[in-house]
Design an enzyme around this catalytic site. Structure first.
Site, mmCIF file in Angstrom:
data_model
loop_
_atom_site.group_PDB
_atom_site.id
_atom_site.type_symbol
_atom_site.label_atom_id
_atom_site.label_comp_id
_atom_site.label_asym_id
_atom_site.label_seq_id
_atom_site.Cartn_x
_atom_site.Cartn_y
_atom_site.Cartn_z
ATOM 1 N N ASP A 5 0.818 -1.221 0.000
ATOM 2 C CA ASP A 5 0.000 0.000 0.000
ATOM 3 C C ASP A 5 0.847 1.264 0.000
ATOM 4 O O ASP A 5 2.012 1.258 0.415
ATOM 5 C CB ASP A 5 -0.900 0.041 1.242
ATOM 6 C CG ASP A 5 -2.077 -0.914 1.156
ATOM 7 O OD1 ASP A 5 -2.106 -1.736 0.226
ATOM 8 O OD2 ASP A 5 -2.956 -0.830 2.027
ATOM 9 N N HIS A 23 3.705 -2.331 3.089
ATOM 10 C CA HIS A 23 3.777 -1.001 2.492
ATOM 11 C C HIS A 23 5.114 -0.830 1.778
ATOM 12 O O HIS A 23 6.156 -1.255 2.313
ATOM 13 C CB HIS A 23 3.625 0.085 3.560
ATOM 14 C CG HIS A 23 2.288 0.065 4.243
ATOM 15 N ND1 HIS A 23 1.979 -0.847 5.233
ATOM 16 C CD2 HIS A 23 1.181 0.825 4.053
ATOM 17 C CE1 HIS A 23 0.733 -0.638 5.650
ATOM 18 N NE2 HIS A 23 0.222 0.358 4.942
#
Length: 338
Positions: free
Chosen positions: A144, A286
């Protein structure tokens, strides 16, 4: 009746193959298109019909060579919502007539490869039908908040070295700033999903603002890649039922939270993922934190040693993720916002 339709469809594929080689088809083998209702194509499933509309929007943009500025307009095109409406199975795809629209397109043909998992298998050529997962111990790595100008390219090298593909949920304003990195993500065989424009909590900003966040990011990703993203991951995983109905994409959540955003520690990231991963997991990480990216080689190596195979979200969900539903892992989903 269905068998007959498929037989006529198969003849159509043969026709295309022969004509593509410069041959001619005898008159008796000419393709006969078959008319079906959307109820038949979807087995009366409204989520499948929403997925067909999703594919239709992409085809409209592709057919008209539309610029990214037209992405918002494609969501205004009136597309079928009733199961009794009809379409036509042809040799090259599903033909749909359109109501008058700003794109001035009267008809589209959606290629069958864009309808895998959206249309019931028996209406698709065999090569475009869904099948079970090849490996029982499959997991999907997802990242992400990118693209990041330094860390995302570093991660792409790691994935390539390990022969692994992943799914990247990207923030629209970063895609707009670094479109070539998003292009590189796709070129390397990975998927790109929509993670909002600037990462607000959807449940706090209201349905209209949330939908606008998604469409704005769709536009940025389309500008970079020429394709609308298939999935949306709402920031923080928060989404209301109303937003789930209005956002025209499947919602992808996760079953394994690496907590890399909290730890910012390579060893802890590795341990958390290894401790909580099971067959069918969607793993959240991430690509904007250096320790997270540094943890990936070890995570891949150790999970592979346990017999795991890495796939994209699309592969993990057997190409069958549908709008209006949210997915946490393979065979783990429910209505979006509930």
């Amino acid at each position: 009746m269905i068998k007959g339709m498929l037989s006529r469809y198969s003849l159509g594929l043969v026709a295309v193959a022969i004509l593509g080689l410069g041959g001619t088809m005898p008159a008796q083998a000419a393709v006969k298109a078959s008319t079906v209702t959307f109820g038949q194509l979807t087995n009366q499933n409204s989520h499948r019909l929403a997925a067909i509309r999703e594919a239709a929007r992409q085809e409209i943009l592709t057919k008209t060579h539309a610029k990214a500025s037209r992405v918002a307009a494609v969501y205004q095109v009136k597309l079928p919502t009733h199961m009794t409406k009809k379409a036509t199975l042809t040799a090259s795809g599903l033909r749909m007539n359109l109501l008058p629209n700003s794109f001035k397109v009267k008809q589209i043909v959606i290629p069958y490869q864009q309808l895998t998992g959206k249309v019931i298998n028996r209406y698709l050529p065999k090569k475009n039908r869904t099948t079970g997962l090849k490996y029982k111990k499959s997991v999907a790595l997802t990242f992400d908040d990118g693209p990041d100008p330094t860390l995302t390219p570093r991660l792409l090298k790691i994935l390539k070295q390990n022969n692994v593909h992943a799914t990247f949920f990207e923030v629209g304003q970063s895609v707009s700033r670094y479109p070539k990195i998003t292009q590189a993500v796709v070129k390397a065989g990975n998927e790109v999903g929509n993670h909002s424009w600037n990462h607000p909590d959807f449940s706090q900003i209201g349905t209209t603002a949330s939908v606008n966040q998604v469409i704005r990011t769709d536009r940025a990703i389309y500008a970079a890649t020429g394709k609308l993203p298939q999935y949306v991951r709402p920031p923080y995983g928060n989404i209301t039922a109303a937003e789930g109905r209005k956002i025209q994409h499947p919602i992808v959540r996760w079953s394994v939270d690496s907590r890399d955003w909290a730890y910012l520690n390579k060893a802890k990231d590795i341990n958390e993922v290894l401790r909580t991963t099971h067959p069918g997991s969607i793993i959240l990480m991430h690509d904007i934190h250096a320790p997270s990216v540094a943890a990936v080689p070890t995570i891949i190596k150790r999970l592979k040693a346990k017999g795991y195979h890495f796939v994209t979200v699309s592969q993990l969900l057997n190409q069958q993720a549908l709008p209006g539903l949210q997915y946490f892992a393979a065979n783990n989903y429910r209505t979006a916002g509930k």
